[in-house]
Design a protein around this motif. Sequence first.
Motif, mmCIF file in Angstrom:
data_model
loop_
_atom_site.group_PDB
_atom_site.id
_atom_site.type_symbol
_atom_site.label_atom_id
_atom_site.label_comp_id
_atom_site.label_asym_id
_atom_site.label_seq_id
_atom_site.Cartn_x
_atom_site.Cartn_y
_atom_site.Cartn_z
ATOM 1 N N LEU A 110 -33.729 13.929 -64.558
ATOM 2 C CA LEU A 110 -33.074 14.088 -65.874
ATOM 3 C C LEU A 110 -32.711 15.352 -66.135
ATOM 4 O O LEU A 110 -33.172 16.404 -65.528
ATOM 5 N N GLN A 111 -31.412 15.637 -66.797
ATOM 6 C CA GLN A 111 -31.029 16.972 -67.165
ATOM 7 C C GLN A 111 -32.255 17.852 -67.768
ATOM 8 O O GLN A 111 -32.589 16.983 -68.651
ATOM 9 N N GLY A 112 -32.414 18.942 -67.419
ATOM 10 C CA GLY A 112 -33.333 19.764 -68.175
ATOM 11 C C GLY A 112 -34.691 19.664 -67.689
ATOM 12 O O GLY A 112 -35.475 20.259 -68.026
ATOM 13 N N LYS A 115 -34.922 20.323 -62.483
ATOM 14 C CA LYS A 115 -34.498 20.118 -60.950
ATOM 15 C C LYS A 115 -33.868 21.326 -60.223
ATOM 16 O O LYS A 115 -34.203 21.513 -59.102
ATOM 17 N N THR A 116 -32.854 21.755 -60.764
ATOM 18 C CA THR A 116 -32.329 23.143 -59.891
ATOM 19 C C THR A 116 -33.109 24.349 -59.960
ATOM 20 O O THR A 116 -33.032 24.715 -58.540
ATOM 21 N N LYS A 121 -37.223 26.750 -55.930
ATOM 22 C CA LYS A 121 -38.545 26.970 -55.755
ATOM 23 C C LYS A 121 -39.110 26.483 -54.355
ATOM 24 O O LYS A 121 -40.053 27.129 -53.625
ATOM 25 N N ARG A 142 -22.039 19.700 -64.062
ATOM 26 C CA ARG A 142 -22.071 21.038 -64.646
ATOM 27 C C ARG A 142 -21.659 22.022 -63.831
ATOM 28 O O ARG A 142 -22.859 22.347 -62.881
ATOM 29 N N ASP A 252 -47.039 24.614 -67.648
ATOM 30 C CA ASP A 252 -47.811 25.692 -68.258
ATOM 31 C C ASP A 252 -47.497 25.703 -69.722
ATOM 32 O O ASP A 252 -48.262 26.203 -70.348
ATOM 33 N N GLY A 275 -44.802 22.502 -61.877
ATOM 34 C CA GLY A 275 -44.276 23.768 -61.986
ATOM 35 C C GLY A 275 -45.184 24.537 -62.876
ATOM 36 O O GLY A 275 -45.434 23.855 -64.006
ATOM 37 N N GLU A 278 -41.461 29.722 -65.392
ATOM 38 C CA GLU A 278 -39.704 29.825 -64.808
ATOM 39 C C GLU A 278 -39.371 30.603 -63.595
ATOM 40 O O GLU A 278 -38.407 30.614 -63.129
HETATM 41 P P1 GDP Z 1 -32.134 20.781 -64.456
HETATM 42 O O1 GDP Z 1 -31.231 20.287 -65.764
HETATM 43 O O2 GDP Z 1 -33.058 19.612 -64.435
HETATM 44 O O3 GDP Z 1 -31.464 21.365 -63.052
HETATM 45 O O4 GDP Z 1 -33.069 22.044 -65.131
HETATM 46 P P2 GDP Z 1 -33.085 23.598 -65.005
HETATM 47 O O5 GDP Z 1 -33.464 23.847 -63.357
HETATM 48 O O6 GDP Z 1 -31.634 23.952 -65.370
HETATM 49 O O7 GDP Z 1 -34.286 23.756 -65.875
HETATM 50 C C1 GDP Z 1 -34.353 23.631 -67.262
HETATM 51 C C2 GDP Z 1 -35.029 24.795 -67.651
HETATM 52 O O8 GDP Z 1 -36.564 24.588 -67.597
HETATM 53 C C3 GDP Z 1 -34.642 26.193 -67.480
HETATM 54 O O9 GDP Z 1 -34.767 26.968 -68.568
HETATM 55 C C4 GDP Z 1 -35.946 26.469 -66.336
HETATM 56 O O10 GDP Z 1 -36.305 27.879 -66.418
HETATM 57 C C5 GDP Z 1 -36.937 25.582 -67.008
HETATM 58 N N1 GDP Z 1 -38.233 25.331 -66.155
HETATM 59 C C6 GDP Z 1 -38.209 24.709 -64.934
HETATM 60 N N2 GDP Z 1 -39.345 24.468 -64.602
HETATM 61 C C7 GDP Z 1 -40.396 25.092 -65.115
HETATM 62 C C8 GDP Z 1 -41.549 25.322 -65.435
HETATM 63 O O11 GDP Z 1 -42.320 24.927 -64.348
HETATM 64 N N3 GDP Z 1 -42.126 25.904 -66.347
HETATM 65 C C9 GDP Z 1 -41.360 26.317 -67.388
HETATM 66 N N4 GDP Z 1 -42.108 27.161 -68.506
HETATM 67 N N5 GDP Z 1 -39.863 26.414 -67.496
HETATM 68 C C10 GDP Z 1 -39.423 25.658 -66.363
#
Ligand code: GDP
Length: 297
Positions: A110-112, A115-116, A121, A142, A252, A275, A278
């Motif tokens: 899901l978004q957020g 994933k990206t 990583k 997006r 974390d 994870g 960040e």
């Molecule tokens: P996507 O929409 O699934 O592609 O999500 P993003 O990769 O854009 O990540 C969403 C937010 O979660 C970003 O601000 C990342 O830095 C944060 N994030 C991703 N993985 C972790 C993690 O393991 N720990 C923390 N604290 N933040 C994370």
Amino acid sequence: MAFDSLTEKLQNVFKNLRSKGRLTEEDVKAALKEVKMALLEADVNFKVVKGFIKDVQERAIGQDVMNGLNPGQMVIKIVNEELVSLMGAETTEIQLQPGSAATVIMMAGLQGAGKTTTTAKLAGKFKLKGKKPLLVACDVYRPAAIKQLQINGEKQGVEVFSMGDKVKPADIARAAMEHGAKNGNNIIILDTAGRLHIDEDMMTELQEIKEAVTVHQTILVVDAMTGQDAVNVAGSFHEKIGIDGVIVTKLDGDTRGGAALSIKAVTGRPILYVGMGEKLSDLEQFYPDRMASRILG
Ligand code: GDP
């Protein structure tokens, strides 16, 4: 840190057990009741908790434990072993294709969820192992996601394949295979589009990608902080598109730990990585035994 409150509660229960010389059946049952409460408060799936307590109780109330030298310690050992088994017992590696054949990995979530970020990583991990990964921007809804993948890919020193946001994800995936073959990439990671909630369009799109190219591993990314929602999301994705493993992000910031503890038991699919922050280096392989030790404190 993850599991803080669960760890604290379990430690209190165990301190009590350790302080007793002999244990009665009632002592064990009372302690396990508290363990049960602690797991439920940590947002572990209800059925998983029930099964877990039943297994621990069956073993702990056995003659060997009750008549042993240090029954309290034995009960703690059983809880530890059952926690390890709950999380899948062994570490699961991402299955790569044999020889020099390229492995295609599709990332879903899901978004957020992260994933990206996790895609980049993971590419870094493969690069460290001497692989040549290619990241593929299939999230065409997006434009920021494409940019984000490009920036992170650059930071990792890994190439990103993109065709902008006007081409269908399945066609991008197909073109990426050709590009990867020419380029000698032996790992191809597809970053797909998420939605805010599970929806048919997202699942259809993932299915279309799977029909267009041979996906060897489908990895779901879920956010630990969403607790049981993450577990339900994992269940839905597995039912609709079939997943091979899960990466749990943001451990974390998760003080409860329910998602990490329930996913394997509920979906039958293992956690591969977690994870822990960040930064692009904040991805750790998942070791059920180390995680259990961390939980028990
Ligand atoms: P996507 O929409 O699934 O592609 O999500 P993003 O990769 O854009 O990540 C969403 C937010 O979660 C970003 O601000 C990342 O830095 C944060 N994030 C991703 N993985 C972790 C993690 O393991 N720990 C923390 N604290 N933040 C994370």
